[in-house]
Design an enzyme around this catalytic site. Structure first.
Site, PDB file in Angstrom:
ATOM      1  N   GLN A 168      90.497 -99.838  66.291  1.00  0.00           N
ATOM      2  CA  GLN A 168      89.833 -99.396  67.527  1.00  0.00           C
ATOM      3  C   GLN A 168      89.351 -97.953  67.464  1.00  0.00           C
ATOM      4  O   GLN A 168      88.563 -97.534  68.303  1.00  0.00           O
ATOM      5  CB  GLN A 168      90.768 -99.589  68.734  1.00  0.00           C
ATOM      6  CG  GLN A 168      91.070-101.053  69.033  1.00  0.00           C
ATOM      7  CD  GLN A 168      89.839-101.841  69.512  1.00  0.00           C
ATOM      8  OE1 GLN A 168      88.805-101.272  69.863  1.00  0.00           O
ATOM      9  NE2 GLN A 168      89.948-103.156  69.528  1.00  0.00           N
ATOM     10  N   THR A 226      85.339-115.288  46.520  1.00  0.00           N
ATOM     11  CA  THR A 226      83.993-114.699  46.429  1.00  0.00           C
ATOM     12  C   THR A 226      83.711-113.857  47.668  1.00  0.00           C
ATOM     13  O   THR A 226      83.961-114.291  48.791  1.00  0.00           O
ATOM     14  CB  THR A 226      82.945-115.819  46.277  1.00  0.00           C
ATOM     15  OG1 THR A 226      83.294-116.570  45.115  1.00  0.00           O
ATOM     16  CG2 THR A 226      81.538-115.250  46.130  1.00  0.00           C
ATOM     17  N   CYS A 309      91.527-111.022  72.374  1.00  0.00           N
ATOM     18  CA  CYS A 309      91.669-111.714  71.087  1.00  0.00           C
ATOM     19  C   CYS A 309      92.482-112.986  71.197  1.00  0.00           C
ATOM     20  O   CYS A 309      92.494-113.789  70.285  1.00  0.00           O
ATOM     21  CB  CYS A 309      92.347-110.807  70.067  1.00  0.00           C
ATOM     22  SG  CYS A 309      91.707-109.159  70.042  1.00  0.00           S
TER      23      CYS A 309
END
Ligand code: PMP
Length: 376
Positions: A168, A226, A309
């Site tokens: 944050q 990857t 969240c």
């Protein structure tokens, strides 16, 4: 077209146009950064450039910067990969730290949400086993900034490692990995205008880190898989732009002054501590955060109830609870968070919508009270 006043940057900042362009360019180019042919080398160049840009934003060395799928992964990697079994966390850490270390000893914060340093010192002294101390830079709900310099000083004296979730703070206040002196630092692209699903863990060289997934030798054998080339390119471009400091504290202060004029009883959580200039957390007495979020959404204002969240779930905030805010008050707390594209007009729309809900609710309260009084 009507565009909402977006005041939920601590959840996700809108994508910066430079990040979008960099992603489009990298995705169009394609290629696997591990391939040795021309297309692979081009993909590798996007990743290398972004690594330099992200490292520069936080004063770190590119070689100490590991790309991850976001800060949840970065926090998990540090907490699970430090090799330390004894872990100390603050009561206001994000779930991606707390849940990665369910056995951790939890350190209290004061009423402003600041870590109790005496409790940290006592906890460090209570065992000879070397610990990992996890303390965030700034809180996602209140913006309260933790005294990382003091944490590092105490931890070093006790032979402990320090992990700092700087998600944050990065892109909102200057963050310097070297000056902070921590061992691990997590960041996330989507909190300052990069894409979602990409972040980084900075690890001081020589500090232990065991990978949490096995596969190819990407990221110098520290994070197999990857690389997300498009996302990483967008992360880098956002980081380069975020080198220019934000200046929205004035707007946040104007908001708080206006809210306090509407009702002088309103408390801004953490206002007595050092806070990010981008965050304000306060409660409308007697009105749930959910009701406020919905009413403001109808008025074209995006804010959130506590931590966004947790998949849209509105639950009692552990952060405010740890600060001693009573449960009914915490249930009415909303979080307003500004960022790189915030303007005065966004704040004005929020104040107007919040005030009109406040008036509707207090008027209906008055009419309920007076009808009850009449009935009695
Ligand atoms: N730490 C903090 C303090 C956060 O606010 C968030 C995002 N809500 C995270 C970690 C997780 O970040 P990400 O979404 O990149 O997994």
């Amino acid at each position: 077209m009507f565009s909402p006043a977006y005041l939920d940057h601590n959840a996700t900042s809108p994508l910066r146009p430079v990040a979008f362009d960099a992603m489009a360019e990298a995705l169009r180019a394609g290629g696997n950064p591990s391939s040795v042919h021309g297309a692979g080398r081009k993909a590798r160049a996007f990743v290398d450039k972004a690594r330099r840009q992200v490292a520069a934003l936080v004063g770190a060395r590119p070689g100490d910067t590991i790309f991850t799928s976001g800060a949840t992964e970065a926090n998990n990697l540090a907490v699970l990969g430090s090799g330390r079994r004894r872990i100390l966390v603050t009561a206001v850490e994000h779930d991606s730290v707390r849940r990665a270390a369910p056995q951790a000893e939890v350190l209290p914060v004061n009423a402003e949400g600041v870590l109790d340093l005496a409790a940290l010192e006592a906890a460090l002294a209570a065992s000879a086993e070397p610990a990992l101390v996890a303390v965030m830079l700034a809180n996602n709900e209140t913006g309260v900034v933790q005294p990382i310099g003091d944490v590092v000083r105490l931890a070093r004296a006790a032979g402990a490692l320090v992990h700092c979730d700087a998600v944050q703070g990065v892109g909102k206040v200057p963050v310097d990995f070297q000056a902070l002196g921590v061992d691990y630092l997590s960041l996330s692209a989507h909190k300052f205008g990069g894409p979602t699903g990409v972040g980084a863990l900075i690890v001081r060289s020589g500090v232990p880190l065991s990978p949490d997934r096995l596969g190819g030798g990407q990221e110098a054998n520290r994070r197999a898989g990857t690389e997300n080339v498009g996302g990483i390119a967008g992360f880098g471009a956002a980081a380069a732009e975020a080198m220019t400091p934000l200046n929205v504290t004035g707007l946040r202060d104007e908001l708080e002054i206006a809210i306090a004029k509407i009702d002088s009883r309103i408390r801004f959580y953490g206002a007595g501590a050092t806070r990010l200039g981008t965050t304000s957390c306060f409660a409308m007495p007697g009105v749930t955060a959910e009701t406020q979020v919905m009413a403001l959404d109808l008025a074209g204002v995006c804010i959130s109830a506590g931590a966004a969240c947790s998949s849209g779930k509105v639950q009692r905030s552990p952060v405010l609870t740890a600060m001693g805010v009573p449960a009914d008050e915490a249930a009415s707390a909303i979080r307003v968070s500004l960022g790189w594209n915030s303007h005065r007009a966004d704040i004005e729309r929020l104040i107007e919508a919040w005030q009109s809900l406040y008036i509707r609710v207090t008027k209906s309260d008055i009419s309920h009270t007076s009808s009850r009084a009449r009935a009695a």
